[in-house]
Design a protein around this motif. Sequence first.
Motif, PDB file in Angstrom:
ATOM      1  N   ASN A  50       0.821  -1.207   0.000  1.00 15.78           N
ATOM      2  CA  ASN A  50       0.000   0.000   0.000  1.00 15.78           C
ATOM      3  C   ASN A  50       0.857   1.261   0.000  1.00 15.78           C
ATOM      4  OD1 ASN A  50      -1.942  -2.129   0.955  1.00 15.78           O
ATOM      5  ND2 ASN A  50      -3.317  -0.393   0.920  1.00 15.78           N
ATOM      6  N   GLU A 106     -10.637  12.269 -10.415  1.00 16.83           N
ATOM      7  CA  GLU A 106     -10.714  12.709  -9.028  1.00 16.83           C
ATOM      8  C   GLU A 106     -10.567  14.217  -8.876  1.00 16.83           C
ATOM      9  OE1 GLU A 106      -6.576  10.746  -9.370  1.00 16.83           O
ATOM     10  OE2 GLU A 106      -8.491  10.737 -10.397  1.00 16.83           O
ATOM     11  N   GLY A 204     -11.116  10.122  -2.609  1.00 17.09           N
ATOM     12  CA  GLY A 204     -11.594   8.765  -2.870  1.00 17.09           C
ATOM     13  C   GLY A 204     -10.516   7.781  -3.249  1.00 17.09           C
ATOM     14  N   GLU A 205      -9.629   8.157  -4.187  1.00 10.52           N
ATOM     15  CA  GLU A 205      -8.666   7.201  -4.712  1.00 10.52           C
ATOM     16  C   GLU A 205      -7.603   6.829  -3.686  1.00 10.52           C
ATOM     17  OE1 GLU A 205      -8.994   5.577  -7.329  1.00 10.52           O
ATOM     18  OE2 GLU A 205      -7.077   4.506  -7.326  1.00 10.52           O
ATOM     19  N   TYR A 206      -6.941   7.864  -3.095  1.00 14.64           N
ATOM     20  CA  TYR A 206      -5.883   7.488  -2.151  1.00 14.64           C
ATOM     21  C   TYR A 206      -6.465   7.016  -0.819  1.00 14.64           C
ATOM     22  CZ  TYR A 206      -5.825  11.776   0.763  1.00 14.64           C
ATOM     23  OH  TYR A 206      -6.104  12.783   1.640  1.00 14.64           O
ATOM     24  N   ARG A 208      -9.004   4.997  -0.772  1.00 11.96           N
ATOM     25  CA  ARG A 208      -9.227   3.574  -1.032  1.00 11.96           C
ATOM     26  C   ARG A 208      -7.943   2.778  -0.808  1.00 11.96           C
ATOM     27  NH1 ARG A 208      -7.876   0.363  -4.813  1.00 11.96           N
ATOM     28  NH2 ARG A 208      -7.023   2.047  -6.098  1.00 11.96           N
ATOM     29  N   ILE A 209      -6.810   3.335  -1.228  1.00  7.73           N
ATOM     30  CA  ILE A 209      -5.527   2.647  -1.031  1.00  7.73           C
ATOM     31  C   ILE A 209      -5.248   2.489   0.465  1.00  7.73           C
ATOM     32  CG2 ILE A 209      -3.041   2.784  -1.428  1.00  7.73           C
ATOM     33  CD1 ILE A 209      -3.655   4.366  -3.983  1.00  7.73           C
ATOM     34  N   CYS A 210      -5.484   3.572   1.225  1.00 10.27           N
ATOM     35  CA  CYS A 210      -5.221   3.514   2.671  1.00 10.27           C
ATOM     36  C   CYS A 210      -6.174   2.552   3.370  1.00 10.27           C
ATOM     37  CB  CYS A 210      -5.355   4.911   3.285  1.00 10.27           C
ATOM     38  SG  CYS A 210      -4.102   6.087   2.751  1.00 10.27           S
ATOM     39  N   SER A 211      -7.454   2.609   2.983  1.00 13.55           N
ATOM     40  CA  SER A 211      -8.451   1.794   3.680  1.00 13.55           C
ATOM     41  C   SER A 211      -8.307   0.309   3.380  1.00 13.55           C
ATOM     42  CB  SER A 211      -9.859   2.276   3.312  1.00 13.55           C
ATOM     43  OG  SER A 211     -10.077   2.160   1.915  1.00 13.55           O
ATOM     44  N   ASN A 212      -7.514  -0.058   2.358  1.00 13.24           N
ATOM     45  CA  ASN A 212      -7.254  -1.479   2.118  1.00 13.24           C
ATOM     46  C   ASN A 212      -6.561  -2.128   3.306  1.00 13.24           C
ATOM     47  OD1 ASN A 212      -8.441  -1.539  -0.394  1.00 13.24           O
ATOM     48  ND2 ASN A 212      -6.546  -1.103  -1.502  1.00 13.24           N
ATOM     49  N   TYR A 232      -4.941  11.314   6.036  1.00 10.74           N
ATOM     50  CA  TYR A 232      -6.069  10.373   5.989  1.00 10.74           C
ATOM     51  C   TYR A 232      -6.135   9.650   7.329  1.00 10.74           C
ATOM     52  CZ  TYR A 232      -9.168   6.528   4.963  1.00 10.74           C
ATOM     53  OH  TYR A 232     -10.199   5.652   5.021  1.00 10.74           O
ATOM     54  N   ASN A 234      -9.152   6.906   9.714  1.00 10.00           N
ATOM     55  CA  ASN A 234     -10.507   6.381   9.902  1.00 10.00           C
ATOM     56  C   ASN A 234     -11.356   7.362  10.714  1.00 10.00           C
ATOM     57  OD1 ASN A 234      -8.490   3.934   9.984  1.00 10.00           O
ATOM     58  ND2 ASN A 234     -10.397   3.206   9.102  1.00 10.00           N
TER      59      ASN A 234
END
Length: 586
Positions: A50, A106, A204-206, A208-212, A232, A234
Amino acid sequence: MKSIQNRLLLMLLVFIVLPYFLSVFFIYTYTKSSVEQYELENSREQLQKNAEDLEQYFEEMIDFPSLLYRNPDLFRIFNNGFEDSIYFSPKTMEKSLETFYLMRKEIRQMRFYIDKNKESFTLYNAMISTRRYQPDFLEQSPVKELYASDLNYIIDPPHALMNYNNAAIVPKSDKTVVLTFHHKITDVLSKKFLGVISIDIDMGEYARICSNLVQGNDSSVLLLDSKNRVMYSNDRSLIGEVLPNGEKVRLEGNNQDIILSKELSGSLKGWQLIKKSSSQALYEDVRKTAYTNIIVGIGVGLLGLLMIAVISNRITRPIASLSQKVRSIEGGNENVPFDDSRDDEIGHLESHMKDMMNRINTHIDREYKLEIENRKNQFMALKSQINPHFLFNALQSIGAVALRSKAPKVYQLITSLSRMMRYSLQADQWVRVRDEVDYTKAYLALQSERFGDSVSYSVEMDDSILDMTIPSMILQPLAENFFKHTYEEGFSSAHLLIKGSNQDGHLDFLVENDGPGLTEDKLETLRINIYTPPFEGTYSNEHIGLKNIRDRLLLKYGPGAQLHVDSMNGKGFSVRMKIPISEEGS
């Protein structure tokens, strides 16, 4: 106590239960260690992947404005300005900007600043705003920081979408949280500063990478830039803010969580990607297995206990019953029933203990009656100490009024005196606070007639305590003490205050005056006299009323009642009584 039942329990523990739980412990420890190594290695690999994805994504966004240099029309505008460019074509420029905008999905908004004309315009939803003259644009933060540095770009932390030029094309309802890239546009050959492009992208895009990295509700992720700002998280309340010190400490020192961090490289040098996982979730499966084994072990132990209970019931039950009776006696139960019908050793013990308890109860009854009688004698002794001083003063007051007024006041005073004398016969009785206050006010009225208009007093009682019960004659003697040591000794300007309130479960009475005070030596002597236990030591008859009140309160309430005297730094005298609120006497 080494009973037979306890010994059997010890054997079960040593030979069955203890070995079983030791094996469960070793299996759990080994499994936990293996799972920990596996999960940690897996998390590190995921974190590395990631981190690489984030580096690649941000690298693309940082390099994105380089496309501008490949578009001659846009570059000429930055280089020559709008009006001075012979190649300027509004339609061509508009088409180029729209193409530029639509190349990344984005992108939410773009702002172009042309230093040649000191003008800026925005591009939102593929629509171009009008140009706006902004001579102080380079003073804005963080553009000022970018302009003064050797950097080609700067990344602003997430924030709500701003309408840079107050353009009508940007609706007020759009509160999207965006990340902003500020790019410095320069002439490649001359290094001349041409302008700034600011690109707002949604998260949204980065994100999504972090939330993986997030797995369930027991893990979280943080992306921090080189200035420790949250790019970023939670926890949405942290996004765009500098990481609080408390959060830093929690990340560094919480043994309940597993913290993994990766420092990013390249364009994101100094940034950190942090993953926090709960150890509780990590070892959930291991704990379930361990709990299953523990439940099985408890079942084995219960079966063993049942076996012991069946075997030892007839042996240990009579001894346990006798032991329980002894403990009940220790707890204060003096009427424990003993079974002396058995003809074995246990029956012999119960018969002797029954005789012993009868003798003890007889002795306690005799001692209790003696204590009650002693208390009555103490109270009779205290009653004999009542000061007749008040009666003489009252008669003097009546005589003085008779000489001055010759009228109904004499009758009123005699009536007040008779009422007070009837009330004084209630010594050692419980009365309402209301009645005690009325009695004291009647006394104060008599003294007002005696000393004239110079008498100054006030009575303040909370309505909530007026119907509570207290021992009689505990306030009036304190008022009498006031007149004795002020007006009778020539201090005619003193003021008397009597207050009562409910303070934390206690009745709080305060009687104080601003008349003559006591020296520290006299105050200490007074306290010694008042606090001397009844019939102990030798003390003066001076202030016998104060000692009388304190001794009565101790007899009624025990150590929960308090009486404190103070000379208020020589500027008066105060008596404070604290009485536990009790239903007794009501």
